[in-house]
Design a protein around this motif. Structure first.
Motif, short mmCIF file in Angstrom:
data_model
loop_
_atom_site.label_atom_id
_atom_site.label_comp_id
_atom_site.label_asym_id
_atom_site.label_seq_id
_atom_site.Cartn_x
_atom_site.Cartn_y
_atom_site.Cartn_z
N LYS A 144 0.86 -1.18 0.00
CA LYS A 144 0.00 0.00 0.00
C LYS A 144 0.90 1.24 0.00
CE LYS A 144 -1.68 -1.37 3.89
NZ LYS A 144 -2.40 -1.43 5.18
N PRO A 145 0.53 2.33 -0.63
CA PRO A 145 -0.77 2.59 -1.26
C PRO A 145 -0.85 2.28 -2.75
CG PRO A 145 0.47 4.63 -1.11
CD PRO A 145 1.34 3.56 -0.50
N ASN A 173 -2.67 5.46 2.51
CA ASN A 173 -3.24 4.14 2.24
C ASN A 173 -4.76 4.22 2.05
OD1 ASN A 173 -0.66 3.21 2.52
ND2 ASN A 173 -0.97 2.27 4.52
#
Length: 204
Positions: A144-145, A173
């Motif tokens: 993530k992201p 995120n």
């Protein structure tokens, strides 16, 4: 009118369990200025993130030992004392998490976590075995992201992005999940999370 949410996806670190590298290192490097220098220049957040992406600890340590040979003991201490960095769960968040599962909600987890330390976390916190499943960044080489990790999680678990909500303490995120077409909320504390879930039509 709130969209119908069928899938609830939790981050883990700083949402369900506490994480703080300073916990062991306040003992290992007692001087605050020296410790800050170490985290800013040696075992940095960016360095640690590559283990979340799948790099092995031996490779990660070798890289730093080449650059900072005088810091060998401290570099090796990061992995050796990792268990001390995750001392407890957040009872309020875990209560929400378990209540959703007990009420028949579809709950999964999506986490930036090194593969081997996640195995340790699972042993230490058995509630991590309760949801339908988990995507661990270190096992799949995505973090993530990056939108790709949300898309993979949705594919692997059969989620409809428009009917999915993601909970994470990191705003980037949260934004990554939204970019993947999910609903998402920024976690700050359990009471705010209850309100955010209610706002999305999810009673806890």
């Amino acid at each position: 009118m709130a969209a119908k949410i069928d899938h609830i996806v939790f981050d883990i670190g700083k949402v369900l369990i506490h994480y703080d590298p300073n916990l062991p290192f306040s003992r290992i490097i007692p001087d605050e200025t020296e410790r800050k220098w170490f985290f800013d220049n040696v075992c940095t957040h960016e360095w640690n993130l590559e283990q979340d992406r799948g790099r092995s600890w031996s490779e990660a340590e070798a890289l730093l030992l080449e650059q900072h040979p005088q810091q060998e003991a401290n570099i090796r201490a990061f992995r050796q004392h990792w268990h001390e960095m995750v001392p407890h769960a957040y009872d309020g968040s875990v209560a929400i998490f378990e209540s959703l599962i007990e009420n028949g909600r579809d709950v999964t987890m999506l986490t930036n976590f090194a593969a081997d330390t996640f195995v340790e976390a699972r042993r230490k916190f058995p509630f991590l075995d309760k949801p339908r499943g988990v995507t661990v960044s270190g096992e799949i080489g995505l973090i993530k992201p990056d939108v790709a990790i949300y898309e993979k999680h949705a594919r692997d678990f059969g989620l409809n992005p428009e009917a999915s909500i993601f909970i994470d303490d990191s705003y980037p995120n949260v934004e990554g999940a939204r970019a993947a077409g999910w609903h998402a909320v920024h976690f700050t504390d359990p009471e705010t999370l209850r309100k955010d879930l209610r706002d999305h039509g999810i009673e806890v």
